[in-house]
Structures are given as C-alpha cells and as structure tokens.
Design a protein around this motif. Structure first.
Motif, PDB file in Angstrom:
ATOM      1  N   LEU A 179       0.813  -1.263  -0.009  1.00 42.97           N
ATOM      2  CA  LEU A 179       0.232  -0.153  -0.062  1.00 42.97           C
ATOM      3  C   LEU A 179       0.828   1.273  -0.064  1.00 42.97           C
ATOM      4  CD1 LEU A 179      -2.909   1.357   0.026  1.00 42.97           C
ATOM      5  CD2 LEU A 179      -2.786   1.039   2.467  1.00 42.97           C
ATOM      6  N   PRO A 180       1.869   1.380   0.724  1.00 39.56           N
ATOM      7  CA  PRO A 180       2.734   2.587   0.896  1.00 39.56           C
ATOM      8  C   PRO A 180       3.163   2.895  -0.659  1.00 39.56           C
ATOM      9  CG  PRO A 180       3.129   1.273   2.647  1.00 39.56           C
ATOM     10  CD  PRO A 180       2.431   0.663   1.697  1.00 39.56           C
ATOM     11  N   SER A 181       3.190   1.960  -1.465  1.00 37.42           N
ATOM     12  CA  SER A 181       3.973   2.430  -2.917  1.00 37.42           C
ATOM     13  C   SER A 181       3.061   2.684  -3.624  1.00 37.42           C
ATOM     14  CB  SER A 181       4.618   1.154  -3.588  1.00 37.42           C
ATOM     15  OG  SER A 181       3.612  -0.039  -3.629  1.00 37.42           O
ATOM     16  N   PHE A 182       1.750   2.735  -3.266  1.00 37.64           N
ATOM     17  CA  PHE A 182       0.570   3.365  -3.876  1.00 37.64           C
ATOM     18  C   PHE A 182       0.223   4.791  -3.594  1.00 37.64           C
ATOM     19  CE2 PHE A 182      -0.109  -1.276  -4.911  1.00 37.64           C
ATOM     20  CZ  PHE A 182      -0.680  -1.167  -6.230  1.00 37.64           C
ATOM     21  N   ASP A 183       0.975   5.090  -2.658  1.00 30.27           N
ATOM     22  CA  ASP A 183       0.574   6.600  -2.112  1.00 30.27           C
ATOM     23  C   ASP A 183       1.692   7.537  -2.467  1.00 30.27           C
ATOM     24  OD1 ASP A 183       0.217   9.100  -0.752  1.00 30.27           O
ATOM     25  OD2 ASP A 183      -0.014   7.824   1.265  1.00 30.27           O
ATOM     26  N   THR A 184       1.540   8.466  -3.283  1.00 28.33           N
ATOM     27  CA  THR A 184       2.566   9.503  -3.918  1.00 28.33           C
ATOM     28  C   THR A 184       3.134  10.394  -2.877  1.00 28.33           C
ATOM     29  OG1 THR A 184       1.135  10.953  -5.042  1.00 28.33           O
ATOM     30  CG2 THR A 184       1.956   8.912  -6.265  1.00 28.33           C
ATOM     31  N   GLY A 185       2.128  10.654  -1.872  1.00 31.88           N
ATOM     32  CA  GLY A 185       2.335  11.771  -1.069  1.00 31.88           C
ATOM     33  C   GLY A 185       1.206  12.867  -1.435  1.00 31.88           C
ATOM     34  N   ALA A 186       0.766  12.902  -2.567  1.00 33.67           N
ATOM     35  CA  ALA A 186      -0.232  13.817  -3.241  1.00 33.67           C
ATOM     36  C   ALA A 186      -1.251  13.350  -3.917  1.00 33.67           C
ATOM     37  CB  ALA A 186       0.694  14.767  -4.112  1.00 33.67           C
ATOM     38  N   TRP A 187      -1.374  12.115  -3.985  1.00 33.43           N
ATOM     39  CA  TRP A 187      -2.372  11.406  -4.944  1.00 33.43           C
ATOM     40  C   TRP A 187      -2.105   9.788  -4.835  1.00 33.43           C
ATOM     41  CZ3 TRP A 187      -6.686  13.883  -5.951  1.00 33.43           C
ATOM     42  CH2 TRP A 187      -7.740  13.379  -6.766  1.00 33.43           C
ATOM     43  N   SER A 188      -3.067   9.290  -5.222  1.00 36.90           N
ATOM     44  CA  SER A 188      -2.912   7.691  -5.442  1.00 36.90           C
ATOM     45  C   SER A 188      -2.476   7.069  -6.629  1.00 36.90           C
ATOM     46  CB  SER A 188      -4.390   6.786  -4.835  1.00 36.90           C
ATOM     47  OG  SER A 188      -5.273   7.197  -5.896  1.00 36.90           O
ATOM     48  N   LEU A 189      -1.912   6.271  -6.677  1.00 34.24           N
ATOM     49  CA  LEU A 189      -1.637   5.254  -7.985  1.00 34.24           C
ATOM     50  C   LEU A 189      -2.954   4.323  -8.255  1.00 34.24           C
ATOM     51  CD1 LEU A 189       2.169   4.332  -7.704  1.00 34.24           C
ATOM     52  CD2 LEU A 189       1.014   6.469  -8.868  1.00 34.24           C
ATOM     53  N   TYR A 190      -3.077   4.242  -9.485  1.00 38.80           N
ATOM     54  CA  TYR A 190      -3.964   2.954  -9.755  1.00 38.80           C
ATOM     55  C   TYR A 190      -3.385   1.736  -9.671  1.00 38.80           C
ATOM     56  CZ  TYR A 190      -7.305   0.301 -12.772  1.00 38.80           C
ATOM     57  OH  TYR A 190      -8.089  -0.476 -13.257  1.00 38.80           O
ATOM     58  N   SER A 191      -2.526   1.707 -10.422  1.00 40.93           N
ATOM     59  CA  SER A 191      -1.532   0.501 -10.655  1.00 40.93           C
ATOM     60  C   SER A 191      -0.054   0.661 -10.544  1.00 40.93           C
ATOM     61  CB  SER A 191      -2.274  -0.211 -11.833  1.00 40.93           C
ATOM     62  OG  SER A 191      -1.614   0.588 -12.922  1.00 40.93           O
ATOM     63  N   ARG A 192       0.750  -0.235 -10.177  1.00 39.19           N
ATOM     64  CA  ARG A 192       2.159  -0.141 -10.288  1.00 39.19           C
ATOM     65  C   ARG A 192       2.526  -0.526 -11.603  1.00 39.19           C
ATOM     66  NH1 ARG A 192       4.835  -2.793  -5.066  1.00 39.19           N
ATOM     67  NH2 ARG A 192       3.679  -4.681  -5.857  1.00 39.19           N
ATOM     68  N   PRO A 193       3.543   0.162 -12.132  1.00 40.66           N
ATOM     69  CA  PRO A 193       4.585   0.786 -11.359  1.00 40.66           C
ATOM     70  C   PRO A 193       4.257   2.286 -11.421  1.00 40.66           C
ATOM     71  CG  PRO A 193       5.285   0.360 -13.690  1.00 40.66           C
ATOM     72  CD  PRO A 193       4.112  -0.219 -13.485  1.00 40.66           C
ATOM     73  N   GLY A 194       3.239   2.900 -12.036  1.00 37.36           N
ATOM     74  CA  GLY A 194       3.188   4.293 -11.539  1.00 37.36           C
ATOM     75  C   GLY A 194       1.948   4.788 -12.356  1.00 37.36           C
ATOM     76  N   VAL A 195       0.888   4.304 -12.529  1.00 37.56           N
ATOM     77  CA  VAL A 195      -0.362   4.784 -13.146  1.00 37.56           C
ATOM     78  C   VAL A 195      -1.088   5.690 -12.111  1.00 37.56           C
ATOM     79  CG1 VAL A 195      -2.302   4.605 -14.539  1.00 37.56           C
ATOM     80  CG2 VAL A 195      -0.281   3.218 -14.933  1.00 37.56           C
ATOM     81  N   GLU A 196      -1.162   7.118 -12.214  1.00 38.52           N
ATOM     82  CA  GLU A 196      -2.081   7.538 -11.031  1.00 38.52           C
ATOM     83  C   GLU A 196      -3.399   7.482 -11.470  1.00 38.52           C
ATOM     84  OE1 GLU A 196      -0.128  11.921 -10.010  1.00 38.52           O
ATOM     85  OE2 GLU A 196       0.392  11.167 -12.039  1.00 38.52           O
ATOM     86  N   SER A 197      -4.272   7.440 -10.428  1.00 40.16           N
ATOM     87  CA  SER A 197      -5.650   7.204 -10.240  1.00 40.16           C
ATOM     88  C   SER A 197      -6.510   8.282 -10.996  1.00 40.16           C
ATOM     89  CB  SER A 197      -6.320   7.170  -9.132  1.00 40.16           C
ATOM     90  OG  SER A 197      -5.588   5.955  -8.378  1.00 40.16           O
TER      91      SER A 197
END
Length: 482
Positions: free
Chosen positions: A297-315
C-alpha cells in the motif's frame, strides 16, 4: 461529456473487424460442441435444443442488422464461437453464454441505442448488465453484487436479495475447484472467460451477508466454493503468491498488473465471509492478502495522490475516491475486530449496517488498522490539496535559439504554460500531465524579459501556480571569416 449515438457509432467503427480468433476458428463449432455434450450425457436434449435455437436465432437476426447494431451482435456471436472453438464449452458456463446471446439478440433487434457504460436490468431478473461498445451487453458482476449489498443494507428487501443471489448462483461457472462469476467478453487485452478478484470479493460479501440475513447456510456454502479463484494462480484464478503473502489480482488474464482498489475490495470480501462464517480457510486467505497489502500500500501513495496500479499509473478522480472508500471499509472492519478482540472461537449473528456484522468475532488476532485508516484520510486530504509546482528556468537563454524550461509537478493535473513578453502572450500550451519532471521547449524571437507562468489544475479542481522571469540575451552575432 454527454454521450450520443454518434459518439457510440464512432467507437463501434473502431471495432468493426470483429472476427473469431484463428485458434478458435480451427476448433469445433458451436453445434458440434453442443452435440458432444449431449452425447456425453452432460446436457439433456431439451437444454441443448434450446441453446441451438438461441444461436440460430441470433445468426438469423444478424443478417437483418447493419451498422452499429450489427457490430455489437456480431461481437457477441464471435465470443460464443471462440468459446466453443477453444474447447471451453462446459455445462455450467453455457447458461450465462447463451443468456448473453439471447439478451443481445433481443436488444439489437429493436431497443434504443445505449450509451457506453449504460447499465440495465431485464425485469423480473435482478442481474445487472452493462453495455461495452464493440462487445454488446454483458453481465456486470461487480454491479450485480454491489446491488445485492445495497439490498442487504435496506433490510426490507430480503425477498429481492434472495432472488438476486439465487439467480447469480444459477449463472456461476465451475472453475478453479469451485464456482466463479465469469466475464464473457474481450476487455483490455483479456479474452473470455476471465474472472476478477474485485467482483468475486464483492460477491463473497453479498453471499455471506445473505446467509446471515436470510438464515440460509447454502449461501455460506456457495461463498466457500467461490474461494477457489483466490487459491490458484492465473489463468484459472487470481492468486499471485508473494514473499509477504498473496496479492489477489483484479484480472485473471493480467498476471503482473497489481491494482490497489481491486485488491483492497477483494480483502474486504474475504474478511466478511471469514468473519461471518467463522471459516478457517477464509481467515487464512484474508491474512495472506492483508500481509501483502500492508507491504504494497505505501507504494500506491505518492504523498499527493494515489496510484491506480504499479509501477506508476496515477488514479483518475473516480478511482482515487474508490480506493479511498475501500480503504475506509478495511479500516472500519479491522477497527471493529480490534474493539471486539480476537478469542480463539467465534460466533455469528445478524449483520449490522456497518462493514462487519455486530457480534461476529474473527478467529485470529486483528491486524492493526492504522495504515488503512491513515492512508484513507490522506487520500481524502488530497482531494482538497492544490498541486505543487517547482519551476526551473534556464540560467541562460538567447534570442533565436532553442532552450528548455523544466518544472516538477506533484500530482496528475491539467497544466497550462504561458510565455508573456511586454504584456503579449507569445506562447501557450495545455496538456494533461502526470506527477514528476517535465519540460517545455522555447525559442524566443527577441531579447528582453520573458515571463513564464505555469498553472496546474488537479483532477479535483484545485489549482497551483508558479512563475519566473527569464532575461533573454540578444542573439549571438555571426562572425565573418578572414
């Protein structure tokens, strides 16, 4: 954007080339497969004849259709042909396959053109269907079980809840050593039939809650059978074993795609079943998944928004809220577990209106809910926090020579870059950009001060800005040769 038949027609034209894949075209036909199953005693004559009639009626209707309507029905027929050609005709799957064909034949014969994503039910049925341009009408299992959970919360719709659950179970397929609620169409690179940990997890909640509310253990038995896809890897199931435990995939055809919201909701469903049924296997599956989500879960939290999927697609905005809400649900469930304690034995009782039924006690010590509660709260704050921009203008820029202005962006936003000289706009560019480092090229025509302004508006409408003045030097003089 308002949806119109014209928009849908354009989408359909992109998918006109619906054809049976080569691997399926070389396999047996629909008729041959039905005959094989009948001869083997796996289908009775009346059922097989009914499926043949549905198929031939759809083929006849297709000949009378054109344009958009023809594209949709042709795609559904192609999926049926591919399922037969791929050796995937099994009795438990066929009811959903031919019901889908039947619904589409009837709709495209006379009903109005739908918009992309439209959902309907066909009374008196409770099953939810969704329109996918280029794939026709398909059973939407996530929507169906979402409806079941909504009926459970109303408390006065028990008869409707029972009918919906019974109908859903009649359309389940034998898969992964149990039952599964399959999607029967091509989607995002996946070919049918595929399953979803997100949808099946939501179904576990509905079945377990129904067992308690309706005082009928057959729904517990069905939910226990539906655990199968969480125990085996793709393509049959959604299990991705990890060092920490297990990730449950959103799509059985996408082995490496980890989607945060689908995984979280799968855990919510496993938790509801394990807690209500006091099921050891359910508890173990939940524990393995929760251990992995705690790592991921921490890897899905950018600190400003969430990631939809990894490695880095923002929701997008909707998926950011969905993930926030699913995390809230997990937070509430684990908080209730923690409040009740976790003795070695467990009992079940009627569910409350909260995420986990009152009086039901999990069989193992409850994990700490803090990570999920805190992350959900941060994602809520993100909805009102403006994007942060950091502008890095070049130290030297000359007229009539290309240069670059660099900037960083904290979260996905629509960014507008404007260059102004002596009050006149000489450059304006707008684009949707993700978080991270970006740059824009400049080639100023004249020397003098150039104001560079960057404005970012995030998906929730919050705006941030930054600006800097660049002093453009005169163009370098050309030196003549001796």
């Amino acid at each position: 954007m308002r949806r119109t038949p014209v928009v849908l027609l354009l989408a359909a034209l992109l998918s006109v080339g619906v054809a049976v894949p080569a691997w399926a075209a070389q396999g047996p036909s629909v008729g041959a497969e039905l005959q094989r199953l009948q001869k083997a005693g796996e289908l009775d004559a009346a059922t097989a004849d009914g499926y043949r009639k549905t198929y031939s009626s759809a083929k006849s209707t297709l000949k009378k259709l054109s344009g958009f309507r023809r594209v949709q029905l042709k795609a559904v027929l192609a999926n049926v042909d591919a399922t037969a050609g791929g050796g995937l005709f099994i009795p438990s799957r066929l009811r959903a396959v031919f019901l889908t064909l039947q619904r589409n034949r009837a709709w495209w014969s006379a009903s109005p053109l739908p918009y992309a994503g439209q959902r309907v039910t066909f009374a008196p049925s409770q099953i939810v269907w969704q329109f996918y341009p280029g794939q026709g009408w398909q059973i939407q299992w996530l929507g169906t079980f979402g409806k079941a959970n909504a009926l459970w919360m109303v408390k006065t719709r028990d008869d409707d809840l029972r009918r919906l659950l019974d109908e859903a179970l009649s359309l389940a397929t034998q898969r992964a050593g149990g039952i599964a609620f399959e999607y029967l169409f091509h989607f995002d690179g996946g070919r049918p039939p595929w399953v979803s940990g997100l949808a099946q997890g939501t179904g576990l909640s509905a079945l377990a809650r129904g067992a308690v509310r309706l005082k009928d253990t057959k729904y517990f038995d069905a939910a226990r059978s539906a655990l199968g896809i969480f125990k085996v890897p793709p393509p049959a199931g959604v299990l991705d074993k990890t060092d920490a435990g297990a990730h449950y995939l959103q799509y059985s055809y996408a082995r490496t795609l980890h989607i945060a919201n689908g995984f979280t909701q799968a855990l919510n469903g496993l938790h509801d079943f394990a807690t209500l049924a006091n099921d050891d296997e359910g508890h173990a599956l939940f524990a393995a998944g929760e251990a992995e989500l705690r790592v991921e879960l921490p890897s899905f939290d950018t600190g400003a928004w969430s990631l939809y999927s990894r490695p880095g697609v923002e929701s997008d905005l909707g998926y950011h809220k969905v993930l926030r809400d699913f995390l809230r649900g997990l937070c509430d469930r684990l908080t209730e577990d923690e409040t009740r304690g976790a003795p070695s034995s467990a009992t079940t009782s009627a569910p409350s209106t909260g995420g986990t039924p009152a009086g039901a006690v999990p069989a193992a010590p409850a994990p700490d809910p803090k990570l999920y509660c805190d992350t959900a709260q941060r994602f809520t704050v993100d909805l009102t926090t403006k994007p942060v921009l950091k502008l890095s203008p070049p130290s030297v820029l000359r007229a009539k020579r290309s240069g670059t202005v660099r900037f960083t962006l904290s979260k996905v936003s629509t960014v507008t870059i404007t260059a102004v000289r002596r009050g006149a706009v000489v450059l304006r560019r707008t684009a949707r950009l993700g978080r991270g480092n970006h740059e824009v090229g400049l080639a100023p025509a004249q020397a003098g001060p150039l104001l560079i302004a960057v404005r970012a508006v995030d998906l929730a409408g919050n705006a941030g800005a930054a600006q800097a003045t660049i002093h453009v030097k005169p163009a370098a003089k050309k030196h003549k040769g001796v």
